[in-house]
Design an enzyme around this catalytic site. Structure first.
Site, PDB file in Angstrom:
ATOM      1  N   TYR A  66       1.221  -5.002  13.342  1.00  0.00           N
ATOM      2  CA  TYR A  66       0.133  -4.248  12.712  1.00  0.00           C
ATOM      3  C   TYR A  66      -0.734  -3.569  13.760  1.00  0.00           C
ATOM      4  CZ  TYR A  66      -3.421  -3.044   9.282  1.00  0.00           C
ATOM      5  OH  TYR A  66      -4.275  -2.356   8.464  1.00  0.00           O
ATOM      6  N   GLU A  90      -9.799  -3.973   4.860  1.00  0.00           N
ATOM      7  CA  GLU A  90      -9.490  -2.919   3.883  1.00  0.00           C
ATOM      8  C   GLU A  90      -8.372  -3.389   2.954  1.00  0.00           C
ATOM      9  OE1 GLU A  90     -11.015  -0.014   3.276  1.00  0.00           O
ATOM     10  OE2 GLU A  90     -12.463  -0.363   4.881  1.00  0.00           O
ATOM     11  N   ASP A  92      -2.350  -4.535   3.524  1.00  0.00           N
ATOM     12  CA  ASP A  92      -2.453  -4.753   4.974  1.00  0.00           C
ATOM     13  C   ASP A  92      -3.334  -5.960   5.323  1.00  0.00           C
ATOM     14  OD1 ASP A  92      -0.803  -2.647   5.527  1.00  0.00           O
ATOM     15  OD2 ASP A  92      -2.387  -1.227   5.997  1.00  0.00           O
ATOM     16  N   HIS A 107      -5.261 -11.117  13.969  1.00  0.00           N
ATOM     17  CA  HIS A 107      -3.824 -11.078  14.173  1.00  0.00           C
ATOM     18  C   HIS A 107      -3.491 -10.659  15.594  1.00  0.00           C
ATOM     19  CE1 HIS A 107      -5.246  -8.057  11.121  1.00  0.00           C
ATOM     20  NE2 HIS A 107      -5.164  -7.297  12.167  1.00  0.00           N
ATOM     21  N   ASP A 121      -5.988  -6.802   6.884  1.00  0.00           N
ATOM     22  CA  ASP A 121      -7.327  -6.573   7.426  1.00  0.00           C
ATOM     23  C   ASP A 121      -8.306  -6.493   6.260  1.00  0.00           C
ATOM     24  OD1 ASP A 121      -6.802  -4.109   6.286  1.00  0.00           O
ATOM     25  OD2 ASP A 121      -6.658  -3.023   8.177  1.00  0.00           O
ATOM     26  N   GLU A 142       0.796  -1.230   0.000  1.00  0.00           N
ATOM     27  CA  GLU A 142       0.000   0.000   0.000  1.00  0.00           C
ATOM     28  C   GLU A 142       0.827   1.277   0.000  1.00  0.00           C
ATOM     29  OE1 GLU A 142      -3.543  -0.097   2.648  1.00  0.00           O
ATOM     30  OE2 GLU A 142      -2.965  -2.168   2.918  1.00  0.00           O
TER      31      GLU A 142
END
Length: 691
Positions: free
Chosen positions: A298, A86, A82, A344, A84, A9
């Site tokens: 994270y 998103e 990432d 996580h 997650d 990202e």
């Protein structure tokens, strides 16, 4: 030439990962999301199978062109956004644009940006998780349906630029309801009696407990007089001494919300700032010889789980640094809350051995402060419990009972590294009592009755509001910071002394929402919706069904609001002075940081002024002007001369009108741990802390 293309990202992340993977891999950044619903239209068709219409985000054309070119030159493309929902959605959109089969092993996820974690992740690529993608789509579409349908109604009926949202509307409701509680609060009188007692020259404090062994509340001054009338002389018998050993366990490592709360309490960070700095620590910072390294795991998580590897390293570090007695005897397994998504780990340092002191010269001040907080919290979570010696002493004179409590740290355990902060005022950890024995006699030196009044519930700080939203199951880790930012930008709430207060605009919008869209503001409904969206993520609920069911009732509400919502005219409060530029009246307006003055002839005249608050002190520098309160660009309060720029006197501490009795210098109020301390700016004169 590289054999593989990896898409992440951010450029910072790309730089770190490319160094770990070597020459066969080329790592590029998508710069966040590449496709989204169009800004100019709804982009979804509720009731018709949804079918979201995605378009390339403006400005992302060159990025996508570069990624397409790079993808054609390699054997395989890995999508490493990432870990997650998103990130999963970004990977899915990229797969669509780059013609990558989403069922192929193209997705790589890692919880920390370290060499071992990256290499291990690339050994186990997987397909794109459509449950995660659909959960993100459902949230995005629900937010679009609420925002794009309600906002235009608010623009027409109230004011342009307003918005409504699932989580933000509930946050505003909590702030408004708390303000109502405060306004409607009726203080109740109560009294306390504290005493100073002497035991062989050692003085200690005790408080009135009760009569004849029964606890008694003192509600009036008459109650106090009745109690004190029973006391004969100044000698009290020690009727009971109880000693206990109490264990205090450390708190779990940080989740996103607990990190935001603690950073607000201990570092004075806003939620938005906390997440921005945490992102930097996660993506990697240049550590000189070590190169660019990810320092924490994270930062968007609601799990307190940690890996065995991290646990082992922490326990070894604690043993070598503090001794084996300081290591937790048992490996702690944290209870998972019903709302937690255990995707996580908790937020922790990628290596315990990378101590905050070793990074002092390599990180910025704020980066180091947040890293230290994360490091200390994690290390403490793996340490032994603290052991406290507590002591309760009961004193009696003619049936009137006083009680003294004391405690001391017998073994500090985790407290050697970290103690969790608290929004409320707490007593000192160590309050020692003399070595008192049962049957002895102590002498009262002073008995001090005091009148008190019950206090209303406190306004929400950022930390308290995040904690409340989390406890209610409203919103998720990634939504708290942007939600708090939005409700301030829209002018619905303002910060007063770091606590949220609702504005007139916020109250008006809230009342309209309560009348026409009660479900959006219903705490139980919103929490249930969050739970349903989590079930989509787990693969046990259909996302289209959730949206359709919501929209059936919502559509009816929209039609009623369009027809029946009355237009509201918000009149600005006159400021009582004229604009020095155009001569029109100045009015009070509410901005992000509270009230300010603006010209009523806006937008033709854009003159604005801060509201000046004098503190009744003459300027000690020029002796002509007066000291006024001012606010810095970062909204920090300071004090300056009202003749600025002719006089440039400024002070972070509040100047006082009286002079120093020792040197006649300027006295200021400084914040201290227990309140406010008065001290001189010219000599060493200080006054006792005022409680």
């Amino acid at each position: 030439m590289a054999d593989y293309l990896v898409i992440v990202e951010s450029p910072a992340k790309a730089k770190t990962i490319e160094r770990y993977l070597g020459r066969k891999y080329k790592v590029k950044a998508s710069m966040g999301h590449v496709r989204d619903l169009p800004k100019s239209q709804m982009g979804v068709n509720p009731g018709e199978g949804i079918e979201p219409k995605y378009i390339t985000i403006r400005g992302k054309g060159p990025v996508l062109k570069d990624l397409k070119t790079a993808a054609k030159k390699v054997k395989k493309v890995f999508l490493a956004a990432d870990p997650d929902r998103e990130g999963e959605a970004i990977a899915w959109h990229l797969a669509h644009i780059l013609n990558i089969d989403e069922t192929s092993p193209c997705r790589v996820v890692f919880n920390e940006i370290t060499k071992d974690a990256i290499k291990e992740a690339f050994k186990h690529p997987r397909s794109i998780n459509m449950d995660l993608v659909n959960s993100q789509q459902a949230r995005r579409i629900l937010d679009r349906l609420v925002g794009y349908n309600i906002s235009p109604i608010l623009w027409k009926k109230v004011k342009k630029g307003l918005s409504a949202g699932r989580v933000q509307s509930v946050a505003v409701r909590l702030i408004i309801e708390r303000e109502k509680e405060i306004v409607q609060f009726i203080p109740e009188e109560y009294w306390s009696i504290n005493g100073q007692f002497d035991m062989n020259g050692e003085v200690f404090e005790a408080y009135f407990y009760g009569l004849g062994g029964n606890k008694v509340e003192l509600k009036t001054e008459l109650d106090v007089k009745n109690v004190l009338s029973k006391v004969k002389g100044n000698k009290f018998n020690v009727i009971s001494v109880k000693k206990k050993e109490r264990k205090r366990n450390p708190v779990a490592p940080f989740t996103t919300s607990t990190l935001q709360q603690e950073a607000a309490r201990k570092l004075n960070f806003r939620a938005k700032k906390t997440m921005m700095i945490a992102q930097q620590l996660y993506e990697g910072l240049d550590l000189g010889k070590e190169g660019t390294v990810g320092l924490i795991t994270y930062m968007r998580t609601d799990s307190t789980r940690i890996s065995e590897t991290a646990q082992t390293e922490a326990r070894q570090f604690i043993t070598s640094e503090y001794g084996k007695d300081y290591v937790a005897q048992d490996v702690r397994t944290e209870k998972k809350s019903s709302n937690a998504q255990d995707a996580h780990e908790a937020i922790r340092p990628t290596s315990t051995l990378r101590t905050p002191n070793s990074l002092k010269t390599l990180l910025s001040r704020d980066q180091l402060r947040l890293y230290r907080l994360i490091w200390e919290r994690f290390v403490a979570s793996q340490m032994a419990a603290a052991i406290m010696d507590t002591m309760t002493v009961d004193l009696e004179n003619e049936g009137v009972q006083f009680r003294a409590n004391g405690s001391k740290v017998k073994f500090p355990g985790f407290m050697k590294v970290y103690i969790e902060g608290n929004d409320d005022v707490t007593k000192d950890e160590d309050k020692l009592l003399p070595d008192i024995e049962e049957g002895k006699i102590v002498v009262s030196k002073e008995i001090d009755p005091k009148q008190h009044f019950t206090q209303p519930p406190p306004r929400y700080t950022e930390a308290r509001l995040v904690k409340t939203l989390e406890e209610l199951g409203i919103g998720r880790p990634s939504t708290y910071a942007p939600t708090l930012d939005t409700i301030q930008k829209r002018g619905y709430v303002a910060l007063d002394n770091k606590r949220f207060i609702p504005t007139e605009l916020g109250t008006i919008v809230h009342e309209l929402m309560m009348e026409f869209f009660p479900e959006i503001l219903d705490l139980e409904f919103t929490a249930k919706m969050e739970s349903s969206l989590d079930q989509v993520e787990e693969g046990t609920e259909n996302w289209i069904k959730i949206i359709d069911e919501f929209y059936q009732g919502f559509e009816k509400r929209l039609k009623v609001a369009e027809q029946e919502m009355q237009k509201v005219e918000i009149k600005d409060e006159p400021a009582g002075e004229s604009c020095e530029i155009c001569g029109h009246d100045m009015v009070y307006k509410m901005g992000r940081y509270g009230k300010f003055m603006a010209c009523s002839n806006f937008p033709e005249c854009r003159n604005t002024k801060a509201i000046v608050k004098e503190i009744g002190v003459a300027c000690p520098s020029c002796e002509k002007g007066n000291i006024i309160e001012r606010k810095s660009k970062k909204n920090r309060l300071f004090y300056g001369c009202d003749t600025f720029p002719n006089c440039e006197f400024v002070s972070w501490d509040k100047p006082l009108a009286r002079k120093c009795p020792k040197c006649n210098g300027l006295l200021v109020e400084k914040k201290a741990k227990k309140g406010i301390q008065v001290q001189c700016t010219s000599c060493d004169y200080k006054e006792e802390v005022q409680e």
